[in-house]
Design an enzyme around this catalytic site. Structure first.
Site, mmCIF file in Angstrom:
data_model
loop_
_atom_site.group_PDB
_atom_site.id
_atom_site.type_symbol
_atom_site.label_atom_id
_atom_site.label_comp_id
_atom_site.label_asym_id
_atom_site.label_seq_id
_atom_site.Cartn_x
_atom_site.Cartn_y
_atom_site.Cartn_z
ATOM 1 N N TYR A 1 -11.183 9.954 -9.577
ATOM 2 C CA TYR A 1 -9.945 10.473 -9.591
ATOM 3 C C TYR A 1 -10.147 11.798 -9.498
ATOM 4 O O TYR A 1 -9.647 12.601 -8.719
ATOM 5 C CB TYR A 1 -8.805 9.896 -10.517
ATOM 6 C CG TYR A 1 -7.706 10.251 -10.485
ATOM 7 C CD1 TYR A 1 -6.752 9.764 -9.430
ATOM 8 C CD2 TYR A 1 -7.062 11.380 -11.058
ATOM 9 C CE1 TYR A 1 -5.626 10.125 -9.203
ATOM 10 C CE2 TYR A 1 -6.025 11.970 -11.021
ATOM 11 C CZ TYR A 1 -4.962 11.407 -10.339
ATOM 12 O OH TYR A 1 -3.710 11.704 -10.166
ATOM 13 N N HIS B 1 -2.856 11.915 -4.183
ATOM 14 C CA HIS B 1 -3.442 10.701 -4.582
ATOM 15 C C HIS B 1 -2.621 9.656 -5.517
ATOM 16 O O HIS B 1 -2.942 8.461 -5.451
ATOM 17 C CB HIS B 1 -4.612 11.169 -5.693
ATOM 18 C CG HIS B 1 -5.829 11.742 -4.966
ATOM 19 N ND1 HIS B 1 -6.627 10.865 -4.458
ATOM 20 C CD2 HIS B 1 -6.197 12.822 -4.785
ATOM 21 C CE1 HIS B 1 -7.520 11.499 -3.762
ATOM 22 N NE2 HIS B 1 -7.290 12.950 -4.032
ATOM 23 N N GLU B 2 -1.622 10.095 -6.013
ATOM 24 C CA GLU B 2 -0.562 8.795 -6.723
ATOM 25 C C GLU B 2 -0.133 8.144 -5.834
ATOM 26 O O GLU B 2 -0.097 6.859 -5.947
ATOM 27 C CB GLU B 2 0.311 9.805 -7.821
ATOM 28 C CG GLU B 2 -0.505 10.515 -8.826
ATOM 29 C CD GLU B 2 -1.113 9.479 -9.687
ATOM 30 O OE1 GLU B 2 -0.908 8.369 -9.737
ATOM 31 O OE2 GLU B 2 -1.939 9.790 -10.495
ATOM 32 N N THR B 3 0.786 8.727 -4.684
ATOM 33 C CA THR B 3 1.524 7.989 -4.007
ATOM 34 C C THR B 3 1.490 8.271 -2.770
ATOM 35 O O THR B 3 2.479 7.949 -1.722
ATOM 36 C CB THR B 3 3.208 7.986 -4.583
ATOM 37 O OG1 THR B 3 3.397 9.393 -4.345
ATOM 38 C CG2 THR B 3 3.113 7.646 -5.930
ATOM 39 N N LYS C 1 -0.700 1.433 -9.606
ATOM 40 C CA LYS C 1 0.372 1.051 -8.555
ATOM 41 C C LYS C 1 -0.381 -0.255 -7.965
ATOM 42 O O LYS C 1 -1.634 -0.381 -8.008
ATOM 43 C CB LYS C 1 0.490 2.051 -7.512
ATOM 44 C CG LYS C 1 -0.672 2.692 -6.956
ATOM 45 C CD LYS C 1 -0.221 4.268 -6.692
ATOM 46 C CE LYS C 1 -1.161 5.271 -6.981
ATOM 47 N NZ LYS C 1 -1.513 5.433 -8.301
#
Ligand code: CA
Length: 344
Positions: free
Chosen positions: A331, A134-136, A8
């Site tokens: 990650y 963690h992603e968004t 992102k």
């Protein structure tokens, strides 16, 4: 996502970390010799052969121009470093009290549907919230790049044309499935929605978590959690096994003596940091003591990311599933540790 990109814009994580470890071919000079618009005509032909409607082709490709910013971001990917940076500072930054608190609150908010999602997919709910966080940051930033423009630019740029052209055509198939063109926004590298799926992953694995027959990963937490669970099941998550456990090592234990002799077909630099596989009982017989429950017959590799005297972990095959979502030890370790904290 089986494939690298899930990046992102604001954060340099996912795809960035992955691409840093995948040796890239040099920019193909001839790739950009064809004009952008000529290349899009070729993509349109390929899309037609896959049954994409004319309306979706025109809707996705119409009026596109290359996005120079995407090319800059792509070519600015960090190079491989000989010595990986320490893990501990990354964990301290990414698994802090605030994200743990938000993860627990989200978990509590969906508690009525989580048992059935855990039963259906076999993945513990805290792991799903750790990925979403963690992603968004639980949906608080999902990217506002036009996905069609990003994917077309990356495909035209040419270094990973097959990957990104496939994703661009998958994006058209999403339009054919009824996703509004205007909704197709996400990261500069083509990932979108709460779990930052690529279009091909969306088509294959987006799932309905709340029973309304829609799989909405743009705005629906239940569908997001179910979709991540579906991804994990598809990637081979083994129900009942932890992702890994902290382990105590005997004083002076020679971790490098157990270095792996295998070389992974992809993402090799990430896997090369993990030891040989041994069962937990074999590790025990070498003096390595798991500090959390894990069955004796589970195969695990030893990982002591920051060297002698720092925390060590026994990682199972489920850790590899997290790596499939995003192939980075930073990650995967932070996702695993965050899941443990949310579950606590
Ligand atoms: Ca739904």
């Amino acid at each position: 996502m089986t494939l690298p990109p899930k990046l992102k814009a604001p954060r340099l994580s996912l795809l960035a970390v992955c691409l840093a470890i995948i040796p890239l071919p040099p920019m193909q000079a001839d790739a950009q010799q064809e004009s952008f618009s000529a290349y899009l005509q070729i993509v349109a032909v390929h899309a037609r052969t896959q049954g994409v409607s004319e309306a979706a082709i025109a809707g996705v490709l119409g009026g596109l121009t290359p996005n120079q910013r995407v090319i800059e971001l792509d070519t600015a990917q960090p190079g491989s470093q000989n010595t990986p940076p320490a893990l501990a500072p990354y964990i301290a930054q990414h698994v802090d009290g605030s994200i743990v608190g938000r993860g627990r609150a989200r978990h509590a908010g969906l508690s009525s549907i989580l048992p059935q999602i855990e039963r259906r997919y076999g993945v513990p709910a805290p792991m799903l919230f750790a990925i979403w966080g963690h992603e968004t940051n639980f949906g608080s930033y999902t990217g506002d790049f036009d996905l069609a423009r990003s994917l077309a630019t990356l495909a035209w740029e040419g270094r990973r044309r097959a990957l990104f052209e496939g994703e661009l055509i998958a994006l058209m198939k999403m339009v054919d499935r009824g996703i509004p063109r205007a909704q197709l926004k996400g990261s500069w590298a083509g990932a979108f929605g709460y779990p930052q799926f690529l279009p091909s992953v969306y088509l294959r694995l987006a799932a309905d978590g709340d029973g309304d027959a829609k799989s909405d990963i743009f705005a629906n937490p239940a569908d997001t959690i179910a979709s991540i669970a579906n991804y994990f099941r598809d990637a081979g998550w083994r129900p009942g096994q932890p992702w890994g456990v902290r382990a105590a090592l005997p004083s002076g234990f020679d971790v490098p003596a157990y270095a792996t002799k295998l070389s992974a077909p992809s993402c090799g630099r990430v896997h090369a940091r993990h030891s040989q596989w041994k069962t937990v009982s074999e590790w025990r017989s070498l003096g390595v003591s798991p500090l959390a429950p894990i069955a004796s017959d589970v195969l695990a590799s030893l990982f002591q990311p920051d060297g002698p005297g720092t925390p060590a972990y026994l990682l199972t095959g489920n850790y590899r599933v997290i790596l499939q979502y995003n192939c980075s030890n930073y990650y995967a370790m932070s996702v695993g540790l965050l899941a443990d904290e949310i579950a606590r």
